[in-house]
Design an enzyme around this catalytic site. Structure first.
Site, PDB file in Angstrom:
ATOM      1  CE  LYS A   1      70.227  -2.407  60.224  1.00 29.01           C
ATOM      2  NZ  LYS A   1      71.255  -2.995  59.334  1.00 29.01           N
TER       3      LYS A   1
ATOM      4  CD  GLU B   1      79.858  -2.027  72.149  1.00 29.94           C
ATOM      5  OE1 GLU B   1      80.706  -1.103  72.148  1.00 29.94           O
ATOM      6  OE2 GLU B   1      79.896  -2.980  71.366  1.00 29.94           O
TER       7      GLU B   1
ATOM      8  CB  CYS C   1      84.068  -1.197  70.042  1.00 35.04           C
ATOM      9  SG  CYS C   1      83.394  -2.649  70.823  1.00 35.04           S
TER      10      CYS C   1
ATOM     11  CD  GLU D   1      85.806   2.868  67.086  1.00 31.69           C
ATOM     12  OE1 GLU D   1      84.762   3.401  66.669  1.00 31.69           O
ATOM     13  OE2 GLU D   1      85.818   1.848  67.787  1.00 31.69           O
TER      14      GLU D   1
HETATM   15  P1  NAD Z   1      78.351   3.533  60.086  1.00 33.09           P
HETATM   16  O1  NAD Z   1      78.483   4.495  61.181  1.00 33.09           O
HETATM   17  O2  NAD Z   1      77.601   3.965  58.870  1.00 33.09           O
HETATM   18  O3  NAD Z   1      77.624   2.183  60.565  1.00 33.09           O
HETATM   19  C1  NAD Z   1      77.944   1.498  61.734  1.00 33.09           C
HETATM   20  C2  NAD Z   1      76.872   0.408  61.929  1.00 33.09           C
HETATM   21  O4  NAD Z   1      75.609   1.023  62.118  1.00 33.09           O
HETATM   22  C3  NAD Z   1      76.670  -0.492  60.711  1.00 33.09           C
HETATM   23  O5  NAD Z   1      76.413  -1.786  61.187  1.00 33.09           O
HETATM   24  C4  NAD Z   1      75.447   0.055  59.999  1.00 33.09           C
HETATM   25  O6  NAD Z   1      74.710  -0.956  59.346  1.00 33.09           O
HETATM   26  C5  NAD Z   1      74.653   0.639  61.127  1.00 33.09           C
HETATM   27  N1  NAD Z   1      73.920   1.842  60.773  1.00 33.09           N
HETATM   28  C6  NAD Z   1      74.393   2.893  60.072  1.00 33.09           C
HETATM   29  N2  NAD Z   1      73.454   3.847  59.988  1.00 33.09           N
HETATM   30  C7  NAD Z   1      72.364   3.382  60.643  1.00 33.09           C
HETATM   31  C8  NAD Z   1      71.077   3.893  60.923  1.00 33.09           C
HETATM   32  N3  NAD Z   1      70.711   5.134  60.541  1.00 33.09           N
HETATM   33  N4  NAD Z   1      70.209   3.133  61.613  1.00 33.09           N
HETATM   34  C9  NAD Z   1      70.556   1.905  62.044  1.00 33.09           C
HETATM   35  N5  NAD Z   1      71.761   1.360  61.835  1.00 33.09           N
HETATM   36  C10 NAD Z   1      72.663   2.092  61.152  1.00 33.09           C
HETATM   37  O7  NAD Z   1      79.790   3.127  59.682  1.00 33.09           O
HETATM   38  P2  NAD Z   1      80.447   1.836  59.108  1.00 33.09           P
HETATM   39  O8  NAD Z   1      81.290   2.276  57.978  1.00 33.09           O
HETATM   40  O9  NAD Z   1      79.531   0.694  58.889  1.00 33.09           O
HETATM   41  O10 NAD Z   1      81.382   1.497  60.331  1.00 33.09           O
HETATM   42  C11 NAD Z   1      82.415   2.399  60.643  1.00 33.09           C
HETATM   43  C12 NAD Z   1      82.386   2.842  62.055  1.00 33.09           C
HETATM   44  O11 NAD Z   1      81.391   2.239  62.840  1.00 33.09           O
HETATM   45  C13 NAD Z   1      83.692   2.447  62.693  1.00 33.09           C
HETATM   46  O12 NAD Z   1      84.601   3.486  62.594  1.00 33.09           O
HETATM   47  C14 NAD Z   1      83.353   2.184  64.105  1.00 33.09           C
HETATM   48  O13 NAD Z   1      83.531   3.355  64.852  1.00 33.09           O
HETATM   49  C15 NAD Z   1      81.895   1.927  64.122  1.00 33.09           C
HETATM   50  N6  NAD Z   1      81.541   0.541  64.461  1.00 33.09           N
HETATM   51  C16 NAD Z   1      81.557   0.216  65.762  1.00 33.09           C
HETATM   52  C17 NAD Z   1      81.238  -1.063  66.134  1.00 33.09           C
HETATM   53  C18 NAD Z   1      81.263  -1.474  67.574  1.00 33.09           C
HETATM   54  O14 NAD Z   1      81.500  -2.626  67.852  1.00 33.09           O
HETATM   55  N7  NAD Z   1      80.982  -0.567  68.506  1.00 33.09           N
HETATM   56  C19 NAD Z   1      80.910  -2.008  65.167  1.00 33.09           C
HETATM   57  C20 NAD Z   1      80.903  -1.634  63.828  1.00 33.09           C
HETATM   58  C21 NAD Z   1      81.210  -0.325  63.479  1.00 33.09           C
END
Ligand code: NAD
Length: 477
Positions: free
Chosen positions: A174, A249, A283, A380
């Site tokens: 996904k 990750e 990240c 972050e």
């Molecule tokens: P978020 O925490 O809602 O989502 C982060 C990611 O997780 C997104 O791709 C989203 O589709 C997925 N996601 C969210 N809820 C989920 C669930 N219940 N089940 C499965 N997948 C889920 O926040 P966001 O606004 O999309 O991103 C912001 C934060 O996410 C950033 O501040 C950063 O810390 C983190 N992030 C980290 C990475 C990384 O490379 N480690 C990548 C993208 C986002």
């Protein structure tokens, strides 16, 4: 130019059974450029049945044959890199050359893991008696649920799939709904290269609905997630409840210790490139820059000067180094972080504002003298926001580096081997890069400690997490 993105289930591209779709927005223009199929429970059930079937076929495919298919995937990704990069740039906003680099690096990763198929060695343990053989045999864990984010969608989903397949697992991937087309093209390469129907599946929809359905399901044996720490902890808890393995990750807030014996301008320039690449949405981007007293003012002046040179623009316009933020949530987050930091007493050294009012553009921003109480010093930033603070003694820098629950990447710049060795030993991080930005190579481990995650996304460590170690002891009959 931008495709209508479908689900890939049991070797077939198709819409959701409900016909529902989710719009996709170009972050450079805020225009709707297409849509992606929105999977419901019926689609997920079909994907689970396909993954179960696909696993039975793929696990019996020899490592040699699996490697051949993966090498073909790498070739296809290279051939299609220009069109994949175009879709990625349109949906994520990143500059075209960076998008192409992401795609070519994904091809390299798939090729590297193709080589690993045949190197998943077990071992023979000397027995206590004659005629007994004691073997440790590595076997694929089973179907994997793999969740990829929007910041580097090609690379993350490509790597998760190729590691799983190299180990002999099947996958339901996904990827993020904001950036579906480039991830779908990666999956297409796996399908076109000859991965059997069901061994790779791709769904999109409501993230929480999909993870809450897939993770507890008995077909799924392993979960891999890249995203925020908050969500990672929820998914890991769910996986734990159902005794599923995880690779997580998650977020980071990378410290970067700049000692006073370095070439100030060269390091300021390097940190500008590494901080603002991908609009800071990575990240492992260096975020907390901790600079030794003696060079603090000079470093800040050079860092600001280089940051002001960063060309911000539409990823499709040649010469843009930094595109918009990938979604409006990040824009709101940047505005909130900066306002809060200023309220706490931080100084805006450069940037600090949205650019224009169309597209999610934000200025490359450096804050100096940022109090530890400011939100951005604890959460972050995940955007073009660098935080510069000073330190005097070595211990102070290490204390700041280890202050947060994150532990993903850490950086240090010094000409002193003694200091470099001490940083590497004392900093709490999964990855430490000294005097260069040397992380995220497929052959080296990539992962965090503490709240930054569990396991590795690359290197030989990555594949081991997709394999059970079965002990077989056999006496001659
Ligand atoms: P978020 O925490 O809602 O989502 C982060 C990611 O997780 C997104 O791709 C989203 O589709 C997925 N996601 C969210 N809820 C989920 C669930 N219940 N089940 C499965 N997948 C889920 O926040 P966001 O606004 O999309 O991103 C912001 C934060 O996410 C950033 O501040 C950063 O810390 C983190 N992030 C980290 C990475 C990384 O490379 N480690 C990548 C993208 C986002």
């Amino acid at each position: 130019m931008y495709p209508e993105v479908q689900l890939f289930i049991d070797g077939t591209w198709r819409p959701a059974r409900s016909g529902k779709r989710i719009p996709v927005i170009n972050p450079s223009t805020e225009e709707e450029i297409g849509s992606v199929a929105h999977a419901g429970i019926e689609d997920l059930d079909e994907a689970l049945a396909a993954a179960d079937k696909g696993f039975k076929i793929w696990r019996k495919t020899s490592a040699y044959e699996r490697a051949k298919v993966l090498r073909k995937v790498a070739d296809l990704l290279r051939q299609r890199a220009d069109s994949i990069a175009m879709m990625l740039s349109l949906e994520n906003g990143k500059p075209l050359d960076l998008a192409k680099m992401d795609t070519l690096q994904t091809a390299d990763a798939v090729e590297w893991f193709a080589g690993e198929c045949s190197r998943a060695y077990g071992r023979v343990i000397p027995a206590r008696a004659d005629g007994i053989y004691q073997l440790v045999v590595k076997e694929p864990v089973g179907p994997v649920a793999a969740f990829g984010p929007w910041n580097v969608p090609v690379n993350t989903i490509g790597k998760k799939i190729c590691v799983a397949l190299a180990a002999g697992c099947s996958v339901i991937a996904k990827s993020a709904e904001e950036t579906p087309a480039s991830a779908a093209e990666v999956v297409r390469a796996f399908g076109d290269a000859g991965v059997p129907a069901g061994a790779v599946n791709l769904v999109f929809g409501i993230p929480s609905q999909i993870s809450e359905y897939l993770i507890p399901h008995p077909v799924i044996r392993k979960v891999s997630f890249t995203g925020s720490t908050v969500v990672g902890k929820q998914l890991a808890a769910l996986a734990g409840k159902h005794m599923k393995r995880v690779t997580m990750e998650l977020g980071g807030h990378s410290p970067c210790i700049v000692f006073d014996d370095i070439d100030v301008d060269a390091i300021a320039k390097m940190l500008t490139l590494t901080k603002f690449r991908n609009t800071g949405q990575g990240c492992i981007t260096p975020t907390r820059v901790i600079v030794q007293d003696k060079i603090y003012d000079q470093f800040l002046e050079r860092y600001v000067a280089h940051a002001k040179q960063v060309k911000v623009g539409d990823g499709l316009v040649p010469g843009s180094f930094m595109g918009p933020l990938a979604n409006p949530r990040r824009l709101t987050a940047m505005e909130g972080f900066v306002a809060d930091a200023v309220q706490h007493g931080a100084t805006i050294a450069t940037g600090g504002k949205r650019i224009g009012n169309k597209g999610y553009y934000y200025e490359p921003t450096i804050l100096s003298n940022v109090p530890k109480t400011a939100r951005c010093m604890n959460e972050e930033p995940f955007g073009p926001l660098a935080l510069v603070n000073r330190f005097t003694e070595f211990e102070e820098a290490i204390e700041e580096a280890n202050r947060l629950p994150y532990g993903l990447a850490a950086y240090a710049y010094t000409r002193s081997n003694k200091r470099a060795t001490a940083v590497a030993a004392q900093v709490e991080a999964g990855m430490v890069s000294i005097n260069h930005h040397g992380l995220a190579l497929v052959e080296t481990p990539f992962g965090g400690v503490k709240d930054s995650g569990i396991g590795s996304e690359s290197g030989i460590e990555a594949m081991d997490a997709y394999m059970n170690h079965k002990f077989v002891t056999q006496a001659s009959a």
